[in-house]
Design a protein around this motif. Structure first.
Motif, PDB file in Angstrom:
ATOM      1  N   ILE A   1     -14.030   4.832   7.743  1.00  0.00           N
ATOM      2  CA  ILE A   1     -12.987   5.686   7.141  1.00  0.00           C
ATOM      3  C   ILE A   1     -12.129   4.863   6.185  1.00  0.00           C
ATOM      4  CG2 ILE A   1     -10.920   7.047   7.628  1.00  0.00           C
ATOM      5  CD1 ILE A   1     -12.237   7.840  10.301  1.00  0.00           C
ATOM      6  N   PHE A   2     -11.722   3.669   6.603  1.00  0.00           N
ATOM      7  CA  PHE A   2     -10.911   2.797   5.751  1.00  0.00           C
ATOM      8  C   PHE A   2     -11.658   2.412   4.476  1.00  0.00           C
ATOM      9  CE2 PHE A   2      -8.685   1.160   9.816  1.00  0.00           C
ATOM     10  CZ  PHE A   2      -7.772   2.204   9.744  1.00  0.00           C
ATOM     11  N   LEU A   3     -12.943   2.096   4.601  1.00  0.00           N
ATOM     12  CA  LEU A   3     -13.735   1.691   3.436  1.00  0.00           C
ATOM     13  C   LEU A   3     -13.867   2.838   2.436  1.00  0.00           C
ATOM     14  CD1 LEU A   3     -16.524  -0.343   5.270  1.00  0.00           C
ATOM     15  CD2 LEU A   3     -14.928  -1.268   3.570  1.00  0.00           C
ATOM     16  N   VAL A   4     -14.105   4.041   2.942  1.00  0.00           N
ATOM     17  CA  VAL A   4     -14.211   5.206   2.059  1.00  0.00           C
ATOM     18  C   VAL A   4     -12.876   5.477   1.380  1.00  0.00           C
ATOM     19  CG1 VAL A   4     -14.575   7.698   1.993  1.00  0.00           C
ATOM     20  CG2 VAL A   4     -16.104   6.254   3.343  1.00  0.00           C
ATOM     21  N   PHE A   5     -11.794   5.389   2.147  1.00  0.00           N
ATOM     22  CA  PHE A   5     -10.455   5.625   1.581  1.00  0.00           C
ATOM     23  C   PHE A   5     -10.127   4.607   0.489  1.00  0.00           C
ATOM     24  CE2 PHE A   5      -5.873   4.647   1.630  1.00  0.00           C
ATOM     25  CZ  PHE A   5      -5.367   5.888   1.240  1.00  0.00           C
ATOM     26  N   ALA A   6     -10.448   3.342   0.745  1.00  0.00           N
ATOM     27  CA  ALA A   6     -10.169   2.301  -0.246  1.00  0.00           C
ATOM     28  C   ALA A   6     -10.969   2.521  -1.525  1.00  0.00           C
ATOM     29  CB  ALA A   6     -10.486   0.925   0.337  1.00  0.00           C
ATOM     30  N   ALA A   7     -12.208   2.977  -1.376  1.00  0.00           N
ATOM     31  CA  ALA A   7     -13.055   3.207  -2.548  1.00  0.00           C
ATOM     32  C   ALA A   7     -12.594   4.418  -3.338  1.00  0.00           C
ATOM     33  CB  ALA A   7     -14.507   3.389  -2.118  1.00  0.00           C
ATOM     34  N   VAL A   8     -12.176   5.471  -2.642  1.00  0.00           N
ATOM     35  CA  VAL A   8     -11.790   6.717  -3.305  1.00  0.00           C
ATOM     36  C   VAL A   8     -10.477   6.578  -4.052  1.00  0.00           C
ATOM     37  CG1 VAL A   8     -11.048   9.096  -2.897  1.00  0.00           C
ATOM     38  CG2 VAL A   8     -13.080   8.200  -1.752  1.00  0.00           C
ATOM     39  N   LYS A   9      -9.526   5.830  -3.490  1.00  0.00           N
ATOM     40  CA  LYS A   9      -8.206   5.750  -4.115  1.00  0.00           C
ATOM     41  C   LYS A   9      -8.228   5.008  -5.439  1.00  0.00           C
ATOM     42  CE  LYS A   9      -6.528   1.616  -1.695  1.00  0.00           C
ATOM     43  NZ  LYS A   9      -6.206   0.849  -2.886  1.00  0.00           N
ATOM     44  N   GLY A  10      -9.225   4.109  -5.650  1.00  0.00           N
ATOM     45  CA  GLY A  10      -9.404   3.454  -6.946  1.00  0.00           C
ATOM     46  C   GLY A  10      -8.207   2.654  -7.417  1.00  0.00           C
ATOM     47  N   THR A  11      -7.654   1.804  -6.566  1.00  0.00           N
ATOM     48  CA  THR A  11      -6.508   0.973  -6.940  1.00  0.00           C
ATOM     49  C   THR A  11      -6.886  -0.030  -8.015  1.00  0.00           C
ATOM     50  OG1 THR A  11      -5.610   1.182  -4.725  1.00  0.00           O
ATOM     51  CG2 THR A  11      -4.752  -0.612  -6.068  1.00  0.00           C
ATOM     52  N   VAL A  12      -5.981  -0.278  -8.943  1.00  0.00           N
ATOM     53  CA  VAL A  12      -6.183  -1.281  -9.985  1.00  0.00           C
ATOM     54  C   VAL A  12      -5.011  -2.249  -9.961  1.00  0.00           C
ATOM     55  CG1 VAL A  12      -6.386  -1.724 -12.446  1.00  0.00           C
ATOM     56  CG2 VAL A  12      -7.521   0.247 -11.452  1.00  0.00           C
ATOM     57  N   ILE A  13      -5.322  -3.556  -9.852  1.00  0.00           N
ATOM     58  CA  ILE A  13      -4.294  -4.593  -9.874  1.00  0.00           C
ATOM     59  C   ILE A  13      -4.577  -5.524 -11.030  1.00  0.00           C
ATOM     60  CG2 ILE A  13      -3.272  -6.533  -8.626  1.00  0.00           C
ATOM     61  CD1 ILE A  13      -3.936  -5.152  -6.035  1.00  0.00           C
ATOM     62  N   ALA A  14      -3.615  -5.676 -11.930  1.00  0.00           N
ATOM     63  CA  ALA A  14      -3.762  -6.554 -13.091  1.00  0.00           C
ATOM     64  C   ALA A  14      -5.018  -6.210 -13.889  1.00  0.00           C
ATOM     65  CB  ALA A  14      -3.800  -8.017 -12.659  1.00  0.00           C
TER      66      ALA A  14
END
Length: 413
Positions: A88-101
């Protein structure tokens, strides 16, 4: 104080000592290398990074202490829940598409109000290794076929690896290698292992070809993977991978035998990720080949103690759990050091217990806590291995303990 330590700190004393030495080294190395983040990246202060690292290591020690006090058999049912949460955490992290720098940071989840990034792949790594150890212990003498083990073993492993691949290819490969190593030690039929290995090999080749041909599918990660692999075989210094490797080699060369001295590294200001991925190069520059060798020997000593604890464990699950928790730490350390000396391509793997980080430190501490939990109960030479409890029995015992705790709390009220 000594009496309290004797009563509360259990398990292998050598492992505890190694952890303390690594912690001291990590403070020296991270504090020195953090100048890169401050003066080059423009992020925070050296004292701030020192305090943050102290907080992370402090929480890590709490994790080790709490986990080593709990009987390791309870990790078996917890791993079944853990791999579901990890997915669940892995799917959530992939879906949210965070961008840093400007870079894809989908491998991280920001923890609110704490300022710490949670990396689901490291949590998934620990959970899947516990799960695999549990399966192997249950089927130690059954010799299941590939079709028998496909759904209960290879499917959870495969899904976990697939979910990790988009955000962290090197970690997914490390998971696959660790699982294969553990299944081999756990005496799973070789045909099962070869079938899984063949599937993994085909998958890696197809994934690399796809990433090379269609980089727009995973814009930032695909280009990073391809460039790292290409730069490992290419002498062009303009590539990012070659730039990092060349600077790391310069730091190692400057260190000589005794090094420049603590905090006197100059290459840390020119080497990206000097406090994490390439911290071994900075250690070598400041403490020389002698200091680098000491770090290597410490990991070798940790490996030796892992083997000793595994051999002395009372149950098959205890033996496999120690190896499943300990070997990935050693593999990751060797990969990190190998990258610094250009044995491996740039992977993005931290140096366990030394590099700065967040959940990578905590998950390493969780693994060490489980190893120490197993070491608290040793088997005498004349004793045979105790029969493992079925996972259903452990789940029932865990549930009964929770219910008793609830009833006790209500009675006190």
């Amino acid at each position: 104080m000594q009496k309290w330590i004797a009563q509360n700190i259990k398990g292998d004393k050598v492992v505890w000592a190694i952890i303390l030495v690594f912690t001291l080294l990590s403070f020296l190395a991270v504090y020195s290398a953090s100048t890169n983040l401050v003066y080059v990246v423009g992020k925070g202060t050296t004292f701030g990074h020192f305090i943050k690292h102290g907080f992370l290591m402090g929480v890590g020690f709490v994790i080790i202490y709490l986990v080593h006090k709990v009987p390791y058999r309870f990790s078996r049912p917890i791993s079944k829940i853990g791999i579901v949460l990890a997915a669940i955490f892995l799917v959530f992290a992939a879906v949210k598409g965070t961008v840093i720098a400007g870079a894809n940071a989908s491998r991280w989840i920001e923890v609110p109000f704490v300022g710490v990034s949670f990396q689901p792949s490291t949590f998934a790594f620990v959970m899947i290794m516990i799960y695999v150890a549990s399966y192997l212990a249950e089927n130690f003498e059954k010799k299941p076929t590939f079709s028998d083990s496909f759904w209960p073993l290879w499917m959870p492993v495969g899904v976990t690896i697939i979910l990790i691949v988009p955000s962290n290819l090197s970690t997914s490969l490390l998971v696959a290698f660790s699982v294969i190593t553990l299944t081999f030690i756990g005496k799973l039929p070789m045909r099962n292992i070869l079938n899984f290995l063949s599937i993994c090999a085909v998958g890696v080749v197809m994934f690399y070809i796809t990433a090379k041909a269609f980089p727009e599918l995973l814009p930032s990660r695909a280009s990073t993977w391809v460039s790292r692999i290409d730069s490992f075989t290419d002498s062009n210094e303009n590539s990012s991978g070659r730039f990092q490797i060349e600077r790391a080699k310069m730091a190692i060369a400057k260190g000589g035998f005794l090094g420049e001295g603590a905090g006197k590294s100059t290459m840390k200001n020119f080497l990206p990720q000097s406090s994490s991925d390439f911290i071994y190069a900075i250690i070598t520059e400041e403490y020389g080949s002698f200091g680098a060798l000491i770090v290597l020997l410490l990991y070798m000593l940790l490996l030796f103690r892992i083997m000793v604890i595994s051999m002395n464990a009372r149950t098959v699950f205890g033996q496999l759990l120690v190896l499943g928790m300990g070997l990935p730490i050693i593999f990751q350390a060797f990969i990190n050091m190998g990258v610094a000396v250009e044995i491996f391509p740039v992977t993005g793997q931290n140096l366990p217990l030394i590099s700065s980080g967040g959940t990578s430190i905590w998950m390493t501490c969780l693994a060490l806590g489980l190893i120490l939990s197993v070491s608290t109960s040793k088997r005498n030479k004349e004793d045979n291995l105790e029969k493992d409890k079925n996972i259903e029995d452990v789940e029932e015992e865990l549930a009964e303990g929770i219910i008793k705790g609830i009833h006790k709390g209500n009675a006190e009220k």
